[in-house]
Design a protein around this motif. Structure first.
Motif, PDB file in Angstrom:
ATOM      1  N   ARG A  26     -42.163 -66.815  14.120  1.00  0.00           N
ATOM      2  CA  ARG A  26     -41.888 -65.537  12.667  1.00  0.00           C
ATOM      3  C   ARG A  26     -43.002 -66.524  11.621  1.00  0.00           C
ATOM      4  NH1 ARG A  26     -36.288 -66.352  13.474  1.00  0.00           N
ATOM      5  NH2 ARG A  26     -35.502 -68.201  12.047  1.00  0.00           N
ATOM      6  N   PHE A  27     -42.930 -67.710  11.391  1.00  0.00           N
ATOM      7  CA  PHE A  27     -43.830 -68.190  10.897  1.00  0.00           C
ATOM      8  C   PHE A  27     -45.401 -67.347  10.655  1.00  0.00           C
ATOM      9  CE2 PHE A  27     -47.277 -71.757  11.139  1.00  0.00           C
ATOM     10  CZ  PHE A  27     -47.366 -72.006   9.557  1.00  0.00           C
ATOM     11  N   CYS A  28     -46.058 -67.820  12.242  1.00  0.00           N
ATOM     12  CA  CYS A  28     -46.643 -67.202  13.104  1.00  0.00           C
ATOM     13  C   CYS A  28     -47.078 -65.354  12.523  1.00  0.00           C
ATOM     14  CB  CYS A  28     -46.963 -67.412  14.359  1.00  0.00           C
ATOM     15  SG  CYS A  28     -47.729 -68.675  14.777  1.00  0.00           S
ATOM     16  N   ALA A  29     -45.657 -64.699  12.655  1.00  0.00           N
ATOM     17  CA  ALA A  29     -45.889 -63.281  12.109  1.00  0.00           C
ATOM     18  C   ALA A  29     -46.468 -63.013  10.403  1.00  0.00           C
ATOM     19  CB  ALA A  29     -44.564 -62.674  13.026  1.00  0.00           C
ATOM     20  N   ALA A  30     -45.307 -63.851  10.066  1.00  0.00           N
ATOM     21  CA  ALA A  30     -45.806 -63.903   8.415  1.00  0.00           C
ATOM     22  C   ALA A  30     -46.991 -64.795   8.070  1.00  0.00           C
ATOM     23  CB  ALA A  30     -44.843 -64.575   7.785  1.00  0.00           C
ATOM     24  N   GLU A  31     -47.370 -65.899   9.130  1.00  0.00           N
ATOM     25  CA  GLU A  31     -49.045 -66.762   8.393  1.00  0.00           C
ATOM     26  C   GLU A  31     -49.851 -65.223   9.546  1.00  0.00           C
ATOM     27  OE1 GLU A  31     -51.240 -69.239   7.152  1.00  0.00           O
ATOM     28  OE2 GLU A  31     -48.930 -68.124   6.988  1.00  0.00           O
ATOM     29  N   TYR A  32     -50.293 -64.805   9.966  1.00  0.00           N
ATOM     30  CA  TYR A  32     -50.974 -63.483  10.193  1.00  0.00           C
ATOM     31  C   TYR A  32     -50.642 -62.752  10.366  1.00  0.00           C
ATOM     32  CZ  TYR A  32     -52.270 -68.270  12.054  1.00  0.00           C
ATOM     33  OH  TYR A  32     -52.550 -69.898  11.242  1.00  0.00           O
ATOM     34  N   GLY A  33     -49.775 -61.670   9.759  1.00  0.00           N
ATOM     35  CA  GLY A  33     -49.444 -60.417   9.829  1.00  0.00           C
ATOM     36  C   GLY A  33     -48.952 -59.915  10.581  1.00  0.00           C
ATOM     37  N   GLY A  34     -47.888 -58.319  11.646  1.00  0.00           N
ATOM     38  CA  GLY A  34     -47.409 -58.087  12.944  1.00  0.00           C
ATOM     39  C   GLY A  34     -46.725 -59.022  13.308  1.00  0.00           C
TER      40      GLY A  34
END
Length: 358
Positions: A26-34
């Motif tokens: 979830r952090f990666c999705a928020a950080e990088y979009g998508g």
């Protein structure tokens, strides 16, 4: 993002692999979009993301990374298998489900590249047994330090250096406090920026404050910091870390070098403090990640390879097996011939370094 699984069900598959947990994805999705995606088949799972061009983090740009090693590279658009940050990719759950995962990933790639980044040797072997034949490329060495018995299992010379460093650290008046990242984000921007500048990366403190705050916002109380201060002033250094089920994962370190005393600050703040904490928590490992091999080896880390593996059946690396083998052997040789790191190489994980061609 989790292929229809609940976070709890996904995390049961992820087990001790923090960088595969639902919270980190979830952090990666928020950080990088998508949102990313995942494949779940036959009791196994793996996350992936669809790339239309190079990813945000340079060390994940497989085209650039392979070219820098003098190797042919797939185009940058395709499926990147694994999390988008963390430099650890695992096939989760049942090992016998990995062939079905790879079959499904290839189907979703539909002829585009399908590349797994930063696989530990255990995962490389699972992919080999699933029929992946492309030669695997060593990307880096990954540092893991055993907590049980530390520092007693180190050589007398290393124990002496660590004791001397601890004494110098204490004599310099430094104190370490463990706090939630959310309580001190604004204090860490300057040391974060200065550490990047040391390695030739230009960044303003405000940019790093935003990046640190993203960890605090999206990871919440899980984001913890070892804060190094003296005389009640602003911190001169920090280490951002996460506590997993059996390891502490070190994520980010920063130091205000103009204010340091040369008292083994890195070793004490980033390594010794986290090993002490891991022992208090009853954990087995401290994962210190990539780079800074010599300092990590001094504190007892074992260095294990992490690999790039093109899962595509028609990988461009198939025709470059000799080049890959030479690159891998050269990387290993640099570590094995350096007296600071030679004894830190974990032999079981490096055993195929000279002959892996698929």
């Amino acid at each position: 993002m989790l292929a229809g699984l609940t976070p709890a069900a996904w995390d049961e598959l992820a087990g001790p692999h923090f960088y595969s947990t639902s919270a980190w994805l979830r952090f990666c999705a928020a950080e990088y979009g998508g949102s990313g995606d995942a494949v779940v088949r036959d009791g196994a799972a793996v996350p992936y993301v669809e790339l239309t061009g190079p990813p945000a983090l340079p060390l994940y740009r497989w085209t650039e990374q392979l070219a820098a090693r003098g190797l042919p590279a797939p185009p940058p658009a395709g499926l990147m298998v694994g999390p988008r940050e963390g430099y650890q990719t695992h096939f989760l759950g049942a090992p016998e489900g990995v062939p079905a995962l790879i079959e499904e990933l290839r189907a979703r790639a539909a002829g585009r590249p399908c590349v797994a980044m930063y696989l530990p040797t255990s995962e490389l072997e699972l992919a080999r047994r699933a029929g992946v034949t492309a030669p695997a490329v060593v990307m880096d060495a990954d540092a893991w330090t055993a907590v049980d018995g530390w520092p007693g299992y180190l050589s007398s010379k290393k124990r002496y250096r660590i004791r001397t460093g601890r004494r110098a650290f204490e004599d310099a008046g430094y104190k370490i406090r463990h706090l939630p990242l959310a309580d001190c984000v604004d204090l860490l921007a300057v040391p974060a920026s200065k550490t990047l500048a040391k390695y030739g990366i230009d960044s303003e403190p405000e940019v790093e404050r935003v990046a640190l705050n993203s960890h605090a916002v999206h990871m919440g109380a899980a984001a913890r910091v070892a804060l190094c201060c003296r005389d009640g002033g602003d911190p001169v250094g920090f280490c951002l870390y996460y506590v997993g089920t059996d390891a502490i994962f070190l994520r980010w370190a920063g130091f205000d070098y103009d204010r340091l005393s040369g008292a083994a600050e890195y070793g004490n703040v980033v390594l010794a403090a986290q090993l002490d904490l891991a022992a208090e928590l009853g954990l087995r490992w401290v994962h210190a990640g990539l780079k800074s091999y010599e300092a990590k080896a001094l504190y007892g880390a074992k260095l294990r390879p992490v690999w790039l593996l093109d899962l595509s059946p028609d990988s461009v690396l198939n025709a470059a097996a000799d080049q890959v083998r030479q690159h891998n052997a050269s990387f290993y040789r640099r570590l094995s011939e350096d007296p600071r790191t030679a004894s830190a190489l974990d032999p079981e994980t490096w055993r195929s370094i000279h002959e892996d061609t698929g």
